[in-house]
Design a protein around this motif. Structure first.
Motif, mmCIF file in Angstrom:
data_model
loop_
_atom_site.group_PDB
_atom_site.id
_atom_site.type_symbol
_atom_site.label_atom_id
_atom_site.label_comp_id
_atom_site.label_asym_id
_atom_site.label_seq_id
_atom_site.Cartn_x
_atom_site.Cartn_y
_atom_site.Cartn_z
ATOM 1 N N ALA A 24 51.073 4.652 6.625
ATOM 2 C CA ALA A 24 50.514 4.828 5.289
ATOM 3 C C ALA A 24 49.620 6.058 5.377
ATOM 4 O O ALA A 24 49.420 6.590 6.465
ATOM 5 C CB ALA A 24 49.736 3.580 4.889
ATOM 6 N N PRO A 25 49.045 6.512 4.286
ATOM 7 C CA PRO A 25 48.230 7.730 4.352
ATOM 8 C C PRO A 25 47.091 7.671 5.373
ATOM 9 O O PRO A 25 46.772 8.670 6.000
ATOM 10 C CB PRO A 25 47.687 7.871 2.931
ATOM 11 C CG PRO A 25 48.734 7.220 2.083
ATOM 12 C CD PRO A 25 49.233 6.058 2.904
ATOM 13 N N THR A 26 46.475 6.527 5.572
ATOM 14 C CA THR A 26 45.336 6.461 6.492
ATOM 15 C C THR A 26 45.529 5.498 7.654
ATOM 16 O O THR A 26 44.681 5.432 8.535
ATOM 17 C CB THR A 26 44.059 6.044 5.734
ATOM 18 O OG1 THR A 26 44.271 4.756 5.139
ATOM 19 C CG2 THR A 26 43.693 7.063 4.667
ATOM 20 N N LEU A 27 46.627 4.726 7.665
ATOM 21 C CA LEU A 27 46.855 3.719 8.695
ATOM 22 C C LEU A 27 48.241 3.827 9.301
ATOM 23 O O LEU A 27 49.189 4.242 8.644
ATOM 24 C CB LEU A 27 46.698 2.309 8.112
ATOM 25 C CG LEU A 27 45.343 1.946 7.542
ATOM 26 C CD1 LEU A 27 45.413 0.588 6.862
ATOM 27 C CD2 LEU A 27 44.288 1.944 8.634
ATOM 28 N N THR A 41 47.236 -2.502 13.841
ATOM 29 C CA THR A 41 46.969 -1.499 12.815
ATOM 30 C C THR A 41 45.830 -0.597 13.288
ATOM 31 O O THR A 41 44.781 -1.097 13.696
ATOM 32 C CB THR A 41 46.583 -2.164 11.482
ATOM 33 O OG1 THR A 41 47.635 -3.047 11.082
ATOM 34 C CG2 THR A 41 46.361 -1.127 10.397
ATOM 35 N N VAL A 42 46.078 0.713 13.289
ATOM 36 C CA VAL A 42 45.079 1.691 13.725
ATOM 37 C C VAL A 42 45.004 2.816 12.702
ATOM 38 O O VAL A 42 45.915 3.007 11.905
ATOM 39 C CB VAL A 42 45.417 2.278 15.122
ATOM 40 C CG1 VAL A 42 45.405 1.191 16.172
ATOM 41 C CG2 VAL A 42 46.744 3.004 15.110
#
Length: 60
Positions: A24-27, A41-42
Motif C-alpha cells: 500500500a502507499p505506506t505499508l 506488516t511493516v
C-alpha cells in the motif's frame, strides 16, 4: 478472501514455500501462505531497509 492484492515472489518454484507481498502507499504486508493467514506488516521505509540488507548480504 483477503482485500489486499498479493504477489508471489519471483524466486518461488512450483511446490516451494513462497513469500507473498502486498503493498500500500505506506505499508508492506509479507506472508508465506496462500491465502495468507499470518501477515507481517511493516512500513515502506523499513521494508526498503530489509531489501537493502538482503541484497548486500547475498541473502544469508
Amino acid at each position: 478472501m483477503s482485500p489486499h492484492r498479493w504477489q508471489k515472489s519471483s524466486y518461488c518454484q512450483e511446490g516451494d514455500a513462497c513469500v507473498h507481498i502486498s503493498s500500500a502507499p505506506t505499508l508492506v504486508r509479507i506472508a508465506d501462505d496462500d491465502p495468507p493467514r499470518n501477515v507481517l506488516t511493516v512500513g515502506v521505509k523499513a521494508f526498503g531497509g530489509l531489501l537493502d540488507m538482503v541484497k548486500t548480504s547475498g541473502g544469508r
